[in-house]
Write an enzyme that holds these catalytic residues in place. Structure first.
Site, PDB file in Angstrom:
ATOM      1  N   ASP A  10       0.886  -1.172   0.000  1.00 20.51           N
ATOM      2  CA  ASP A  10       0.000   0.000   0.000  1.00 20.51           C
ATOM      3  C   ASP A  10       0.917   1.212   0.000  1.00 20.51           C
ATOM      4  O   ASP A  10       1.561   1.517   1.003  1.00 20.51           O
ATOM      5  CB  ASP A  10      -0.880  -0.033   1.267  1.00 20.51           C
ATOM      6  CG  ASP A  10      -1.643   1.281   1.498  1.00 20.51           C
ATOM      7  OD1 ASP A  10      -1.623   2.170   0.612  1.00 20.51           O
ATOM      8  OD2 ASP A  10      -2.257   1.417   2.582  1.00 20.51           O
ATOM      9  N   LYS A  72       2.501  11.580  -3.399  1.00 20.47           N
ATOM     10  CA  LYS A  72       1.546  10.748  -4.135  1.00 20.47           C
ATOM     11  C   LYS A  72       0.545  11.625  -4.903  1.00 20.47           C
ATOM     12  O   LYS A  72       0.037  11.230  -5.949  1.00 20.47           O
ATOM     13  CB  LYS A  72       0.807   9.844  -3.154  1.00 20.47           C
ATOM     14  CG  LYS A  72      -0.194   8.906  -3.806  1.00 20.47           C
ATOM     15  CD  LYS A  72      -0.738   7.934  -2.789  1.00 20.47           C
ATOM     16  CE  LYS A  72      -1.813   7.041  -3.350  1.00 20.47           C
ATOM     17  NZ  LYS A  72      -2.297   6.086  -2.347  1.00 20.47           N
ATOM     18  N   GLU A 149      -7.325   0.413  -4.313  1.00 17.10           N
ATOM     19  CA  GLU A 149      -7.316   0.355  -2.849  1.00 17.10           C
ATOM     20  C   GLU A 149      -8.618  -0.196  -2.258  1.00 17.10           C
ATOM     21  O   GLU A 149      -8.575  -1.068  -1.386  1.00 17.10           O
ATOM     22  CB  GLU A 149      -6.987   1.736  -2.259  1.00 17.10           C
ATOM     23  CG  GLU A 149      -5.518   2.098  -2.461  1.00 17.10           C
ATOM     24  CD  GLU A 149      -5.195   3.561  -2.190  1.00 17.10           C
ATOM     25  OE1 GLU A 149      -6.049   4.279  -1.630  1.00 17.10           O
ATOM     26  OE2 GLU A 149      -4.081   3.993  -2.545  1.00 17.10           O
ATOM     27  N   ASP A 172     -12.837   5.290   3.395  1.00 17.90           N
ATOM     28  CA  ASP A 172     -11.394   5.424   3.636  1.00 17.90           C
ATOM     29  C   ASP A 172     -11.034   6.867   3.981  1.00 17.90           C
ATOM     30  O   ASP A 172     -11.026   7.742   3.119  1.00 17.90           O
ATOM     31  CB  ASP A 172     -10.638   4.956   2.381  1.00 17.90           C
ATOM     32  CG  ASP A 172      -9.113   5.017   2.542  1.00 17.90           C
ATOM     33  OD1 ASP A 172      -8.633   5.566   3.552  1.00 17.90           O
ATOM     34  OD2 ASP A 172      -8.409   4.514   1.641  1.00 17.90           O
TER      35      ASP A 172
END
Ligand code: ADP
Ligand code: MG
Length: 582
Positions: A10, A72, A149, A172
């Site tokens: 991850d 990211k 994800e 999330d």
């Protein structure tokens, strides 16, 4: 013949984690300093050596300018980040994190690791996915699969083998982003039916709200304090980050308040903060989760009663308040047997093992969404100060496209007849940290008092073309500016060049990582201690540095352990707020 194990990774905005499929299910692979999560931070220490993860997080407290994080957000763009005078692409920075994880896995398995499954958000476009594969290549990894994800979270809970068709909502909430997706299991294939979220909503906002309220008790406004006493704010952020996490399991914690220079002097005060207070402070922010939840259900054409399960992902969902809110909003007890900040890596590990056996779960994504937030630069008024450089979003990341949004702005000064529209993409509040896409001038505003209205319209289509239109309200005159920014993926040549550039960087051998980490941590703690304790820590630090010079392994270990014992006693942030309590 034994094949190379495939690991699951991850690669997160705030934290990354790696896992493998063990005999009793997926397990996290510990990193060089024994942690389960590796902060996605890269730094360059005083000796010019690259440090990543926990050590870089320590370095960041005292030297934020020598560190890069949140890269990211720029994957698949031309945006680069500068760390200690050298420029890096987001692929290279992610590559450095992946390289550390690869080394940790190799140490764990006592054999080289070359293959991985890496997860990405469901809304990542093709370019962002290719950038993730390039990051893996830079780290010397073959990326066997890119996995969404939310799909990974569903796999971690075993939904892919349930046999019956199911609809699952994945909630999330991470450090800086909120992603909500509906994943459907249909005839053995997991499909992301819809995805929504907010690109600038996460645990960081909670920490900032906490800092703002604490500053308020001293009569200070956050935005002002950020300019006038930046060291106080950055230290307080660090203190509150930890306090916030502790409040997920404690009813009340003490927060130490540094002085204006960020130092903990003898006169430093302490403030008791309760969970109830924190909950009250973050409730207004939390209201922002509702719209994306409604949207994701709408896009999947489902009502909440048609959901079979809800899964919590992201460190923030450890907060009791979030669990309560999600339960209220969706009318179901969410699944949270697995650690929310590990579940994506665990799912990736299961997929990795299936890839190894050529039995991978099919993972599809069908949404077409804007991959970044798009907006313009505005200035803000703080008391008598007017400050430029703020980002005002028009199209939020994750908005379903095609989309068109209009917003009204106004002139700042009397008799201003022209404005320049600066267009940006990115997720930061400040335009300086976002990517400039272009600018154009709007002339012909009739002279008059400040506050003449100008409408700005953003239209974003399926081909990634952004059209920006400015209309002077008084005259109805319109100027149009078209941006078709197509940052290309990295070519094979560029990847090879990046690999060679990375090889030239000075790095610490993996078995020295723990030494670096303790050294940087001790230096941070030194600044937090009162004079009497500083002296003892200073002596221990001198001893440890001398030991490092000696290069004698036993001497180094002995001094490091001594130093660690001291830190355990006196580092105010010694114990992990998320340690397993069984
Ligand atoms: P990401 O997916 O963004 O990489 P994570 O899922 O690891 O990040 O979440 C990181 C966020 O979770 C941080 O803002 C951190 O403060 C928050 N967090 C971690 N543990 C807790 C906790 N026990 N209580 C509240 N927030 C927490
Ligand atoms: Mg995450």
């Amino acid at each position: 013949m034994d094949t190379d194990p495939v690991i699951g990774i991850d690669l997160g905005t705030t934290n990354s984690a790696a896992a493998f499929l063990g005999l009793n299910g997926p397990e996290i692979i510990p990193n060089a300093v024994g942690g389960r999560l590796t902060p996605s931070i890269v730094g360059v220490d005083e000796s010019g050596t690259v440090v990543v993860g926990a050590a870089a997080k320590e370095l960041q407290v005292l030297h934020p300018d020598r560190c890069a994080n949140l890269f990211k957000r720029y994957m698949g763009t031309d945006h680069t980040l500068t760390v200690a005078g050298r420029t890096y692409t987001p692929e290279e920075l992610s590559g450095l994190i992946l390289r550390a994880i690869k080394a940790d896995a190799a140490a764990f398995f006592k054999r080289p690791i070359t293959r991985a499954v890496i997860t990405v958000p469901a809304y990542f476009n093709d370019r962002q996915r290719k950038a993730t594969i390039a990051a893996g290549r830079i780290a010397g990894l073959t990326v066997e699969r890119i996995l969404n994800e939310p799909t990974a979270a569903a796999i971690a809970y075993g939904f892919h083998e349930s046999g019956e068709d199911k609809k699952v909502l994945i909630f999330d909430l991470g450090g800086g982003t909120f992603d909500v997706s509906v994943v459907e299991l249909f005839e053995g294939t997991l499909e992301v039916k819809s995805s929504s979220g907010e690109s600038a909503l996460g645990g960081e906002d909670f920490t900032r709200a906490m800092v703002a309220r604490i500053l308020e008790t001293r009569g200070l406004a956050y935005e002002r304090a950020e300019v006038r006493t930046p060291k106080l704010v950055s230290r307080l952020l660090q203190q509150c980050e930890r306090a916030k996490c502790l409040l997920s399991r404690e009813e009340s914690v003490k927060v130490r308040i540094p002085d204006d220079d960020g130092e903990f002097t003898a006169s430093a005060t302490e403030l008791q903060v309760t969970r109830e207070q924190l909950e009250r402070w973050v409730t207004p922010i939390l209201a922002r989760i509702e719209l994306p939840i409604r949207r994701v259900l709408g896009d999947a054409k489902l009502t909440k009663d048609q959901l079979d399960e809800v899964i919590l992902v992201g460190g923030v969902t450890r907060m009791p308040l979030i669990i309560r809110r999600v339960t209220e909003l969706l009318g179901k007890d969410p699944r949270r047997r697995l650690n929310p900040d590990e579940v994506v890596a665990l799912g990736a590990a299961v997929q990795a093992a299936l890839v190894g056996k050529s039995a991978a779960v099919e993972d599809l994504v069908v949404t077409d969404v804007a991959p970044f937030t798009l907006g313009i630069e505005i200035s803000k008024q703080f008391g008598n100060d007017r400050r430029d450089g703020y980002f005002d979003p028009l199209i939020d990341r994750n908005t379903t496209i095609p989309v068109s949004r209009v917003k009204r702005y106004s002139t700042l000064s009397p008799n201003q007849t022209a404005i320049i529209v600066h267009i940006y993409q990115g997720e930061s509040r400040k335009v300086g940290e976002n990517l400039a896409l272009g600018e154009f001038e709007v002339k012909g505003i009739p002279p008059g008092p400040a506050g003449q209205p100008v409408d700005i319209r953003f239209t974003y289509d399926l081909n990634g073309v952004l059209e920006v239109e400015a209309t002077v309200v008084a005259t109805r005159k319109t100027v149009t500016h078209v941006i078709a920014k197509h940052a290309k993926g990295m070519t094979e040549d560029q990847i090879q060049r990046a690999v060679r550039a990375m090889e030239k960087l000075k790095t610490h051998p993996r078995d020295e990582e723990a030494n670096r980490f303790v050294l940087l941590r001790a230096e941070r703690v030194f600044k937090e201690l009162p004079a009497e304790l500083r002296q003892s820590l200073g002596l221990l630090l001198d001893g440890f540095e001398a030991a490092l010079e000696s290069r004698n392994k036993d001497t180094i270990t002995r001094h490091r352990e001594e130093l660690e014992r001291f830190l355990t006693l006196f580092d105010p942030s010694a114990d992990d707020p998320n340690r397993e309590t069984e």
